[in-house]
Design a protein around this motif. Structure first.
Motif, PDB file in Angstrom:
ATOM      1  N   LEU A 153       0.822  -1.203   0.000  1.00  0.00           N
ATOM      2  CA  LEU A 153       0.000   0.000   0.000  1.00  0.00           C
ATOM      3  C   LEU A 153       0.863   1.262   0.000  1.00  0.00           C
ATOM      4  CD1 LEU A 153      -2.874  -0.978   2.491  1.00  0.00           C
ATOM      5  CD2 LEU A 153      -3.034  -0.712   0.012  1.00  0.00           C
ATOM      6  N   LEU A 154       1.948   1.255   0.764  1.00  0.00           N
ATOM      7  CA  LEU A 154       2.850   2.404   0.764  1.00  0.00           C
ATOM      8  C   LEU A 154       3.519   2.570  -0.597  1.00  0.00           C
ATOM      9  CD1 LEU A 154       4.241   4.692   2.284  1.00  0.00           C
ATOM     10  CD2 LEU A 154       6.009   3.051   2.994  1.00  0.00           C
ATOM     11  N   SER A 155       3.982   1.470  -1.184  1.00  0.00           N
ATOM     12  CA  SER A 155       4.600   1.544  -2.508  1.00  0.00           C
ATOM     13  C   SER A 155       3.619   2.105  -3.528  1.00  0.00           C
ATOM     14  CB  SER A 155       5.062   0.144  -2.926  1.00  0.00           C
ATOM     15  OG  SER A 155       5.566   0.158  -4.255  1.00  0.00           O
ATOM     16  N   ASN A 156       2.346   1.687  -3.433  1.00  0.00           N
ATOM     17  CA  ASN A 156       1.333   2.191  -4.360  1.00  0.00           C
ATOM     18  C   ASN A 156       1.064   3.674  -4.127  1.00  0.00           C
ATOM     19  OD1 ASN A 156      -1.048   1.428  -6.302  1.00  0.00           O
ATOM     20  ND2 ASN A 156      -2.004   2.564  -4.635  1.00  0.00           N
ATOM     21  N   ALA A 157       1.008   4.088  -2.838  1.00  0.00           N
ATOM     22  CA  ALA A 157       0.744   5.497  -2.524  1.00  0.00           C
ATOM     23  C   ALA A 157       1.886   6.399  -2.985  1.00  0.00           C
ATOM     24  CB  ALA A 157       0.518   5.649  -1.021  1.00  0.00           C
ATOM     25  N   ILE A 158       3.126   5.942  -2.808  1.00  0.00           N
ATOM     26  CA  ILE A 158       4.274   6.733  -3.242  1.00  0.00           C
ATOM     27  C   ILE A 158       4.329   6.824  -4.763  1.00  0.00           C
ATOM     28  CG2 ILE A 158       6.795   6.766  -3.322  1.00  0.00           C
ATOM     29  CD1 ILE A 158       6.805   5.637  -0.499  1.00  0.00           C
ATOM     30  N   ALA A 159       4.026   5.697  -5.429  1.00  0.00           N
ATOM     31  CA  ALA A 159       4.141   5.661  -6.883  1.00  0.00           C
ATOM     32  C   ALA A 159       3.051   6.469  -7.574  1.00  0.00           C
ATOM     33  CB  ALA A 159       4.117   4.214  -7.365  1.00  0.00           C
ATOM     34  N   HIS A 160       1.837   6.490  -7.020  1.00  0.00           N
ATOM     35  CA  HIS A 160       0.708   7.120  -7.696  1.00  0.00           C
ATOM     36  C   HIS A 160       0.205   8.383  -6.998  1.00  0.00           C
ATOM     37  CE1 HIS A 160       0.198   3.761 -10.509  1.00  0.00           C
ATOM     38  NE2 HIS A 160       0.420   2.950  -9.476  1.00  0.00           N
ATOM     39  N   GLY A 161       0.656   8.640  -5.764  1.00  0.00           N
ATOM     40  CA  GLY A 161       0.209   9.832  -5.055  1.00  0.00           C
ATOM     41  C   GLY A 161       1.007  11.060  -5.447  1.00  0.00           C
TER      42      GLY A 161
ATOM     43  N   GLY B  16      -3.202   0.651 -13.119  1.00  0.00           N
ATOM     44  CA  GLY B  16      -4.034   1.832 -13.284  1.00  0.00           C
ATOM     45  C   GLY B  16      -3.626   2.650 -14.499  1.00  0.00           C
ATOM     46  N   GLU B  17      -4.470   3.628 -14.829  1.00  0.00           N
ATOM     47  CA  GLU B  17      -4.214   4.441 -16.012  1.00  0.00           C
ATOM     48  C   GLU B  17      -3.272   5.608 -15.740  1.00  0.00           C
ATOM     49  OE1 GLU B  17      -7.994   5.685 -17.423  1.00  0.00           O
ATOM     50  OE2 GLU B  17      -8.614   3.657 -18.085  1.00  0.00           O
ATOM     51  N   GLY B  18      -3.060   5.965 -14.485  1.00  0.00           N
ATOM     52  CA  GLY B  18      -2.211   7.096 -14.157  1.00  0.00           C
ATOM     53  C   GLY B  18      -0.740   6.809 -14.385  1.00  0.00           C
ATOM     54  N   VAL B  19       0.043   7.876 -14.446  1.00  0.00           N
ATOM     55  CA  VAL B  19       1.494   7.762 -14.643  1.00  0.00           C
ATOM     56  C   VAL B  19       2.176   7.696 -13.290  1.00  0.00           C
ATOM     57  CG1 VAL B  19       3.539   8.842 -15.656  1.00  0.00           C
ATOM     58  CG2 VAL B  19       1.317   9.048 -16.799  1.00  0.00           C
ATOM     59  N   ARG B  20       3.102   6.753 -13.128  1.00  0.00           N
ATOM     60  CA  ARG B  20       3.823   6.582 -11.868  1.00  0.00           C
ATOM     61  C   ARG B  20       4.808   7.726 -11.676  1.00  0.00           C
ATOM     62  NH1 ARG B  20       4.161   1.191  -9.678  1.00  0.00           N
ATOM     63  NH2 ARG B  20       6.247   1.740  -8.964  1.00  0.00           N
ATOM     64  N   ASN B  21       5.026   8.073 -10.399  1.00  0.00           N
ATOM     65  CA  ASN B  21       5.989   9.127 -10.093  1.00  0.00           C
ATOM     66  C   ASN B  21       7.414   8.713 -10.380  1.00  0.00           C
ATOM     67  OD1 ASN B  21       3.946  10.853  -9.171  1.00  0.00           O
ATOM     68  ND2 ASN B  21       3.978   9.911  -7.126  1.00  0.00           N
ATOM     69  N   ASP B  22       7.696   7.391 -10.311  1.00  0.00           N
ATOM     70  CA  ASP B  22       9.057   6.926 -10.540  1.00  0.00           C
ATOM     71  C   ASP B  22       9.315   6.570 -12.001  1.00  0.00           C
ATOM     72  OD1 ASP B  22       7.422   4.752 -10.690  1.00  0.00           O
ATOM     73  OD2 ASP B  22       8.320   3.692  -8.977  1.00  0.00           O
ATOM     74  N   ARG B  23       8.310   6.829 -12.876  1.00  0.00           N
ATOM     75  CA  ARG B  23       8.447   6.581 -14.309  1.00  0.00           C
ATOM     76  C   ARG B  23       8.729   5.124 -14.625  1.00  0.00           C
ATOM     77  NH1 ARG B  23       5.972  10.889 -16.373  1.00  0.00           N
ATOM     78  NH2 ARG B  23       6.763  12.815 -15.400  1.00  0.00           N
ATOM     79  N   VAL B  24       8.383   4.224 -13.709  1.00  0.00           N
ATOM     80  CA  VAL B  24       8.599   2.789 -13.911  1.00  0.00           C
ATOM     81  C   VAL B  24       7.248   2.125 -14.153  1.00  0.00           C
ATOM     82  CG1 VAL B  24       9.410   0.632 -12.881  1.00  0.00           C
ATOM     83  CG2 VAL B  24      10.686   2.746 -12.512  1.00  0.00           C
TER      84      VAL B  24
END
Length: 469
Positions: free
Chosen positions: A365-373, A416-424
């Motif tokens: 959940l934290l990895s998902n929140a960091i990547a997409h938040g 998900g359709e959003g872009v990840r913050n880490d570009r991965v």
């Protein structure tokens, strides 16, 4: 007798169970018919007997009247009427006297009738009165005997009906018990092969290598199904072995060259083996990001494989504060890189769950929140009790997720359709692991709408210890 099919076994069991009930119905019909015939015969007998007694009483009155008239008038016609009345009286008396045991009244009546047959008009009036008084008394005694006889017959009939009722009750109880016993035996015969199938399915579900042996006797449909289940178990075992082998080889064969590639990229980036121009640095950055992405995919695949191998959770109690402190310490670098602030509200001091599975939940959940938040925005973690549920709300700020996309997020390899913050590009396993871990602990994971955040994932785990037993 060995029955060849489940249909035959069910039909024969049904017929066997009906046999005692059919016997009970047949016996009841015969008994009721016999009782009905006895009641009919007894009623006919009683009516016939009472009718003869009534006619005999009427004739006795006529005889007395005719005798008294003859003693006064001395007409031959009256004498003929007396003889005819006496003859008819004797017919009724003889039938009635056959129904009684004590014949004294009958003999006394015969003496009076003999006197009446020899009656002379010159008889003294006092003698006539005495004879007819005795005649009436004996006749009355005979009627009393008949009444007593009818009462005894009714009493005997009542005793017989009571005996039949008692016999019927015990026979019904016995035959119903036999039918119930046959039902139990039939059910056990039918369920025995089904229970064997349940054992095979349970062994397949628990990945037990030693399956129960195939039955040599029983319904052919279920034996055929046992063969198919054994074949399915063999096929599943082969696929499971192939999956484990594939993941083991992938982790070994991929990580070794991946480490060499990463090391080579590091040497080139640090210009240890010589200088590089700007274009070459951009290529090296692409290579480094690709290796990081590939390493993340391998780690998540291995983590998902490890989750699938854990067949049963191990529940225990652990302190939530120390658990989340350790969790934040291990992930502090990723949190600092994205400048996220963690807001925690822990209303549960001691958790009851599988600690390893719960750690996987919060890590993903934290990895998902960091990547997409959104970067620099807070991440809220709330832990509280809701009835008999331990509820974890994990929320972050960022792009809201449409309701129609929420269900597919928890499916394996769904992104998900959003872009990840880490570009991965993610593997799509993070939220699937969260959902599977929650299900293994008899809970569930889903999305909810809250007023303090844009995206919130809720995980519910039962707090009742009996649920995990």
């Amino acid at each position: 007798m060995q029955l060849g099919s489940l249909r035959q076994l069910t039909f024969v069991s049904f017929v066997v169970v009906l046999v005692p009930l059919a016997m009970l119905v047949g016996y009841s019909q015969l008994t009721f018919g016999k009782i009905g015939k006895i009641a009919s015969d007894e009623a006919e007998y009683s009516v016939n007997l009472v009718r003869r007694v009534s006619k005999m009483e009427n004739l006795s009155v006529d005889i007395e009247r005719l005798v008294r008239q003859y003693s006064i008038l001395e007409k031959d016609a009256l004498k003929d009427l007396i003889e005819k009345s006496v003859t008819r009286f004797i017919e009724y008396k003889e039938y009635i006297c056959k129904q009684v045991v004590d014949q004294r009244n009958c003999l006394a009546l015969d003496e009076r009738l003999a006197w009446i047959a020899d009656f002379s008009s010159h008889e003294d009036q006092l003698l006539i009165d005495a004879q007819f008084a005795e005649f009436r008394n004996r006749q009355l005694d005979l009627v009393v005997q008949i009444d007593a006889q009818l009462d005894r017959n009714i009493h005997d009939q009542q005793l017989y009906v009571s005996s039949v009722r008692q016999t019927q009750f015990w026979l019904t109880a016995f035959l119903v018990s036999v039918s119930f016993l046959l039902i139990v035996i039939g059910i056990s015969r039918i369920l025995k092969p089904v229970t064997k199938l349940e054992e095979v399915i349970r062994a397949i579900a628990s990945q037990d290598e030693n399956l129960p042996k195939i039955s040599k006797s029983g319904p052919k449909e279920l034996i055929s199904l046992e063969h198919k289940l054994h074949g399915l178990a063999s096929r599943l075992s082969q696929l499971e072995n192939l999956r484990h082998a594939l993941l083991r080889h992938a982790s070994h064969e991929l990580k070794t060259p991946l480490a060499s590639i990463k090391e080579g990229c590091s040497l080139l980036t640090e210009e240890v083996v010589g200088g590089v121009n700007e274009q070459q640095k951009e290529v090296l950055q692409l290579l480094n990001s690709s290796t990081d992405r590939l390493n993340l995919l391998i780690v998540q695949l291995l983590d998902y494989n490890l989750l699938l191998q854990q067949s049963k959770p191990v529940f225990c109690e652990f302190e939530t504060q120390s658990f989340f402190d350790e969790f934040l310490t291990d992930n502090s670098l990723a949190i600092q890189q994205h400048d996220n602030q963690i807001n925690m509200q822990l209303d549960i001091e001691v958790m009851y769950a599988d600690e390893k599975l719960y750690r996987r939940i919060v890590d993903n959940l934290l990895s998902n929140a960091i990547a997409h938040g959104s970067k620099g925005r807070p991440i809220d973690i709330r832990l509280y009790n809701d009835g008999d549920m331990q509820v974890l709300d994990f929320s972050n700020r960022g792009k809201r997720i449409e309701p129609e996309q929420r269900n597919i997020l928890f499916q394996p390899f769904s992104r998900g359709e959003g872009v990840r913050n880490d570009r991965v590009t993610g593997s799509g396993l993070g939220l699937s692991i969260v959902s599977d871990c929650a299900k293994m602990m008899f809970g569930k994971a889903f999305m909810v709408d809250v007023d303090y955040s844009d995206v919130c994932f809720r995980v519910q785990i039962p707090s009742n210890k009996e649920v995990s037993l």
